[in-house]
Design an enzyme around this catalytic site. Sequence first.
Site, mmCIF file in Angstrom:
data_model
loop_
_atom_site.group_PDB
_atom_site.id
_atom_site.type_symbol
_atom_site.label_atom_id
_atom_site.label_comp_id
_atom_site.label_asym_id
_atom_site.label_seq_id
_atom_site.Cartn_x
_atom_site.Cartn_y
_atom_site.Cartn_z
ATOM 1 N N HIS A 131 -9.059 1.287 0.327
ATOM 2 C CA HIS A 131 -8.799 1.778 1.678
ATOM 3 C C HIS A 131 -10.066 1.533 2.486
ATOM 4 O O HIS A 131 -11.162 1.886 2.049
ATOM 5 C CB HIS A 131 -8.520 3.284 1.654
ATOM 6 C CG HIS A 131 -7.135 3.636 1.225
ATOM 7 N ND1 HIS A 131 -6.555 3.144 0.078
ATOM 8 C CD2 HIS A 131 -6.206 4.457 1.797
ATOM 9 C CE1 HIS A 131 -5.334 3.639 -0.040
ATOM 10 N NE2 HIS A 131 -5.092 4.431 0.989
ATOM 11 N N HIS A 191 -5.421 -0.668 5.804
ATOM 12 C CA HIS A 191 -5.644 -0.105 7.145
ATOM 13 C C HIS A 191 -6.413 -1.060 8.064
ATOM 14 O O HIS A 191 -5.813 -1.724 8.884
ATOM 15 C CB HIS A 191 -6.322 1.268 7.092
ATOM 16 C CG HIS A 191 -5.488 2.315 6.444
ATOM 17 N ND1 HIS A 191 -4.252 2.685 6.935
ATOM 18 C CD2 HIS A 191 -5.684 3.058 5.323
ATOM 19 C CE1 HIS A 191 -3.731 3.609 6.160
ATOM 20 N NE2 HIS A 191 -4.574 3.854 5.171
ATOM 21 N N MET A 208 6.858 10.013 1.481
ATOM 22 C CA MET A 208 7.173 11.439 1.454
ATOM 23 C C MET A 208 6.668 12.139 2.716
ATOM 24 O O MET A 208 7.291 13.072 3.211
ATOM 25 C CB MET A 208 6.549 12.090 0.211
ATOM 26 C CG MET A 208 6.933 13.541 0.011
ATOM 27 S SD MET A 208 6.363 14.188 -1.572
ATOM 28 C CE MET A 208 4.621 14.438 -1.245
ATOM 29 N N LYS A 214 -5.574 18.893 6.357
ATOM 30 C CA LYS A 214 -4.208 19.404 6.515
ATOM 31 C C LYS A 214 -3.195 18.423 5.944
ATOM 32 O O LYS A 214 -2.172 18.812 5.386
ATOM 33 C CB LYS A 214 -3.908 19.674 7.994
ATOM 34 C CG LYS A 214 -4.758 20.792 8.589
ATOM 35 C CD LYS A 214 -4.496 20.958 10.070
ATOM 36 C CE LYS A 214 -5.382 22.051 10.659
ATOM 37 N NZ LYS A 214 -5.226 22.160 12.117
ATOM 38 N N PHE A 215 -3.492 17.133 6.075
ATOM 39 C CA PHE A 215 -2.601 16.118 5.511
ATOM 40 C C PHE A 215 -2.563 16.232 3.993
ATOM 41 O O PHE A 215 -1.501 16.162 3.373
ATOM 42 C CB PHE A 215 -3.063 14.724 5.925
ATOM 43 C CG PHE A 215 -2.476 13.616 5.109
ATOM 44 C CD1 PHE A 215 -1.134 13.293 5.222
ATOM 45 C CD2 PHE A 215 -3.251 12.906 4.209
ATOM 46 C CE1 PHE A 215 -0.581 12.273 4.465
ATOM 47 C CE2 PHE A 215 -2.710 11.887 3.452
ATOM 48 C CZ PHE A 215 -1.374 11.569 3.583
ATOM 49 N N HIS A 219 0.858 -1.190 0.000
ATOM 50 C CA HIS A 219 0.000 0.000 0.000
ATOM 51 C C HIS A 219 0.891 1.235 0.000
ATOM 52 O O HIS A 219 1.437 1.627 1.026
ATOM 53 C CB HIS A 219 -0.914 -0.014 1.238
ATOM 54 C CG HIS A 219 -1.632 1.275 1.470
ATOM 55 N ND1 HIS A 219 -2.027 1.695 2.719
ATOM 56 C CD2 HIS A 219 -2.024 2.248 0.619
ATOM 57 C CE1 HIS A 219 -2.619 2.863 2.631
ATOM 58 N NE2 HIS A 219 -2.625 3.225 1.367
#
Length: 765
Positions: free
Chosen positions: A584, A606, A664, A386-387, A315
């Site tokens: 997901h 997840h 990243m 925000k992510f 993933h």
Amino acid sequence: MPRQFPKLNMSDLDEHVRLLAEKVFAKVLREEDSKDVMSLFTVPKDCPIGQKEAKERELQKELAEQKSVETAKRKKSFKMIRSQSMSLQMPTQDWKGPPSVSPAMSPTTPLVLGAASKPGLAPYDMPEYQRATISGDYCAGITMEDYEQAAKSLAKALMIREKYARLAYHRFPRTTAQYLAHQGESVPLEEGLPDFHPPPLPQEDPYCLDDAPPNLGYLVRMQGGVLFVYDNQTMLERQEPHSLPYPDLETYIVDMSHILALITDGPTKTYCHRRLNFLESKFSLHEMLNEMSEFKELKSNPHRDFYNVRKVDTHIHAAACMNQKHLLRFIKYTYQTEPDRTVAEKLGRKITLRQVFDSLHMDPYDLTVDSLDVHAGRQTFHGFDKFNSKYNPVGASELRDLYLKTENYLGGEYFARMVKEVARELEDSKYQYSEPRLSIYGRSPKEWSSLARWFIQHKVYSPNMRWIIQVPRIYDIFRSKKLLPSFGKMLENIFLPLFQATINPQDHRELHLFLKYVTGFDSVDDESKHSDHMFSDKSPSPDLWTSEQNPPYSYYLYYMYANIMVLNNLRRERGLSTFLFRPHCGEAGSITHLVSAFLTADNISHGLLLKKSPVLQYLYYLAQIPIAMSPLSNNSLFLEYSKNPLREFLHKGLHVSLSTDDPMQFHYTKEALMEEYAIAAQVWKLSTCDLCEIARNSVLQSGLSHQEKQKFLGQNYYKEGPEGNDIRKTNVAQIRMAFRYETLCNELSFLSDAMKSEEITALAD
């Protein structure tokens, strides 16, 4: 015989089950606005229905059962069945493997009293190790009636899962299938294996466009959100589609209602909670008794250790597959070597790389990883918006479009170069593989041809990479901008080009080639987004979904699965590779997401919310549904590392693997996957055998071809238990594999024995 989708009607659905399912959905809709995100994963340690009133109820039922003559008969017959099952599961000194026919029988095949099954021989030796056996009462703390009800309901849920998996050419464990099947009825091997295209040989060109099969000229039309295939115009006018299994929404809603009702059933929750606790305790006991034996087995295995077993990052998103230092280095390199290159065009004016940075008032020489600001920090915890902004280097969408997109003025050249650098690092490591996600949005049918052209033009193929297509759930954004008239058009843009490339590959050579290296589909976005709509048979069909409201998660999953199922059957008919659905799921949001995935997905990413539902967690264990877990990603977004359930899931025997998600944003080192393994090993004190078991799981879960898995895991990798493990390649102890297999068989036998007990009681009466 043609494969067909077995249909049910809403009239077949029990009214009590329907009401329970609607209550679950209604409860979810109420809780979405009021839930406390900080307590999202807080689960009480006590039994789910362990309140005083429930305990008193169970006690009264136990006392009543003791006085019941009928219950005494059922207990007696069950104990006899259980003793036979246990004798078959416990290997003797001369035993060489599992029974040639499953010890479990179909509920429609009554056991002859006094008869004993004879285990057959298998071509491998069962390892010697210390086993823990539980004897005595079969289900202390739960009545015979509740136990039989729970077992039958769980078996029915597994049969529903098996039906959807088989129809879409998804995987379903052969052991579980044998326990659910009629005695002696074997499950064809090819039914349980997806068909992935083998990698090209060293002397072959991976970009060769000359091997496309001939065109068929079939016609494709969308009806109710699903693409139907017709042999010719006459068949289209008659509405007689090509002989493929086509999904039925009403049947799906009936099946989903059964699972929703099951997860709310008190006795079933209690039974599953107890079995899961037992599985975790049993593994702890196994470790205490056999840890040194497993370690000795690994030490005597020449050449192989944790570093040189194959591991797959199951993933990972392509747009974040490099670490922040890699991205920074690449940005500086391009600015130093080609500052005057035209990289964009705005209002008819060509813009150079130097001008892009001048407009942002920055000099790449002064950039640092901190000023690049792509790493997730404390401010992203429970802040998915925000992510998402972290995908913009230095907060500039211009740099994201230039460096991290496949469609731009340069044709995605910079992005391709970075992906190829990551691929070269994987190839140099030899033992690490990756499955990056590339996005298809469904705005236009031309997205597919553009992506295929990017792949071929920039020669992005790598033997250490397999590609997965992710579809972001952002229809509402496109609709609000008037880019799409309906959700049905979005589905058509996503799937119609794939059907056309499958039917007429000569006319779509580039896409046909690209699809060889695509192994699955993903559904991505923030799962915690609230939806007011309850998916049911009365939901508007996709072509009528014209509002700006986003469809709920379960709606997306059903229609993606439906089209993938038809497409896979068409491609299998043509001898082409098939695709897995790997969404997901369970990162946040509602528990109903995991119910939808239980029916439609081959595996999920997840799965954190399984911690909240003992019934679903136990079903995911029995069906061995693969779960790609990313604890470092979760640590920054939803759940702190120490509370992550990966270790707990591994101990219980769920099919988990480790993945990076977004190096990243979350990782610091060049080898992000090894960083993930290293931190997990340190925090949870995982043994070498644990790590190698997770690595083996990752290869099994992946889209690597049958030939590659045979090379990396052993010739019999598709067989379950120690017979399917080659320690010389996997470095997983045979003792561990035998323990996992025998434990799974024991849990499955509880379900089959309960059904046989009911049949025998009826026969005796």
